[in-house]
Design an enzyme around this catalytic site. Structure first.
Site, PDB file in Angstrom:
ATOM      1  N   GLU A  58      -8.540  -0.363  -0.271  1.00 20.71           N
ATOM      2  CA  GLU A  58      -9.399  -1.172  -1.129  1.00 20.71           C
ATOM      3  C   GLU A  58     -10.208  -0.287  -2.081  1.00 20.71           C
ATOM      4  OE1 GLU A  58      -9.443  -4.563  -1.365  1.00 20.71           O
ATOM      5  OE2 GLU A  58      -7.679  -4.342  -0.066  1.00 20.71           O
TER       6      GLU A  58
ATOM      7  N   HIS B 281      -3.222  -1.807  -6.260  1.00 24.40           N
ATOM      8  CA  HIS B 281      -2.536  -1.848  -4.966  1.00 24.40           C
ATOM      9  C   HIS B 281      -1.049  -1.535  -5.131  1.00 24.40           C
ATOM     10  CE1 HIS B 281      -5.593  -2.953  -2.151  1.00 24.40           C
ATOM     11  NE2 HIS B 281      -5.909  -4.079  -2.745  1.00 24.40           N
TER      12      HIS B 281
ATOM     13  N   HIS C  57      -7.582  -4.327  -9.964  1.00 25.22           N
ATOM     14  CA  HIS C  57      -7.579  -4.042  -8.527  1.00 25.22           C
ATOM     15  C   HIS C  57      -6.218  -4.370  -7.909  1.00 25.22           C
ATOM     16  CE1 HIS C  57      -9.300  -3.938  -4.398  1.00 25.22           C
ATOM     17  NE2 HIS C  57      -8.469  -4.938  -4.188  1.00 25.22           N
ATOM     18  N   GLU C  58      -5.660  -5.524  -8.270  1.00 26.95           N
ATOM     19  CA  GLU C  58      -4.371  -5.927  -7.707  1.00 26.95           C
ATOM     20  C   GLU C  58      -3.253  -5.000  -8.186  1.00 26.95           C
ATOM     21  OE1 GLU C  58      -4.365  -7.954  -5.368  1.00 26.95           O
ATOM     22  OE2 GLU C  58      -6.366  -8.802  -5.647  1.00 26.95           O
TER      23      GLU C  58
END
Length: 265
Positions: free
Chosen positions: A202, A141, A137-138
């Site tokens: 997100e 981004h 997820h990071e």
């Protein structure tokens, strides 16, 4: 009031309502295509500016936070982090993974590839697949250039609100209310434009993260297990409408849909 003034006032009201609803956004050139997302992005911030700010933010974090020196935590974070980064195609950045000695349940990333995980969230991760869920997820981004896009959106929103407030305030019928109008427009842009885009980021990071998990041979199905477990920690949190993050229910539903479409389930 003359018919001209009535018409002008109605037009101004329509503009205000449009901004509050998020349907009127200042037009600024500077769009760029992002292959990872399959869409174009507003980009008013240069990579050099973002790198400089990220480097300073990382130095500040290392000076402010206490770094955990436990080799077991460090090895685990680096092992999973490097595999996910290799799968993401973002290996051109100078990645660094650090564990902070705090019970805080959180993790974050800077656009320059500096990643911070807190001991608190690592202690909740029973498997490396859970760690890869958050790491993916990071990294998502970063691949999505979400920091640059968010900064660009805020710049565009502030410029638009300032210009419109000045134009309205110059009119005798609205000058005494210019401060109130400016505050209302600012709230309208925040709720109508900036926060929804943050929630979009997100969702995009979740989708990219799941893909990176699969490419790096982690089990993407465990991403659902992790977020379901995390949802029990968020009871009574801010409503999605006023939040930069999706609700747990919506996030999990979107992730399930993406995984089904990809054939991960």
């Amino acid at each position: 009031m003359s018919s001209f003034n009535k018409t002008s006032l109605m037009q101004r009201r329509e503009v205000i309502m449009g901004l509050a609803a998020g349907s009127i956004v200042p037009f600024v050139s500077g769009c760029a295509d992002n292959a990872s997302l399959g869409r174009s992005q507003l980009m008013l911030v240069s990579d050099g500016q973002l790198a400089q700010l990220s480097d300073q933010a990382w130095r500040d974090s290392l000076g402010r936070e206490r770094v955990l020196r436990d080799p077991g935590y460090t090895r685990r974070l680096n092992r999973v982090g490097q595999r996910v980064v290799d799968a993401s195609g973002q290996g051109h950045l100078d990645w660094e993974f650090v564990v902070f000695d705090s019970d805080t349940v959180n993790a974050w990333v800077l656009p320059n590839g500096k990643v911070g995980f807190y001991k608190g969230i690592l202690d909740l991760m029973e498997t490396d697949d859970h760690l890869a869920t958050v790491m993916g997820h990071e990294v998502g981004h970063v691949a999505g250039r979400h920091s640059a896009e968010r900064a660009s959106q805020q710049i565009a929103a502030q410029v638009g609100v300032s210009l419109l407030t000045s134009a309205l305030g110059a009119n005798q019928n609205t000058v005494e209310y210019s401060d109130d109008i400016g505050a209302a427009l600012g709230m309208g842009v925040t709720l109508g434009v900036i926060l929804p885009y943050s929630r979009q980021h997100e969702y995009e990071a979740d989708r990219l993260g799941v893909d990176y998990m699969a490419r790096s041979s982690y089990d993407p199905r465990q991403a659902i297990d992790f977020w379901v477990a995390m949802s029990t920690l968020h009871r009574g949190s801010t409503a999605e409408f006023m939040s930069t993050h999706p609700s747990d229910e919506n996030r999990i539903a979107a992730m399930r849909s993406h995984m089904t479409a990809r054939g991960y389930t």
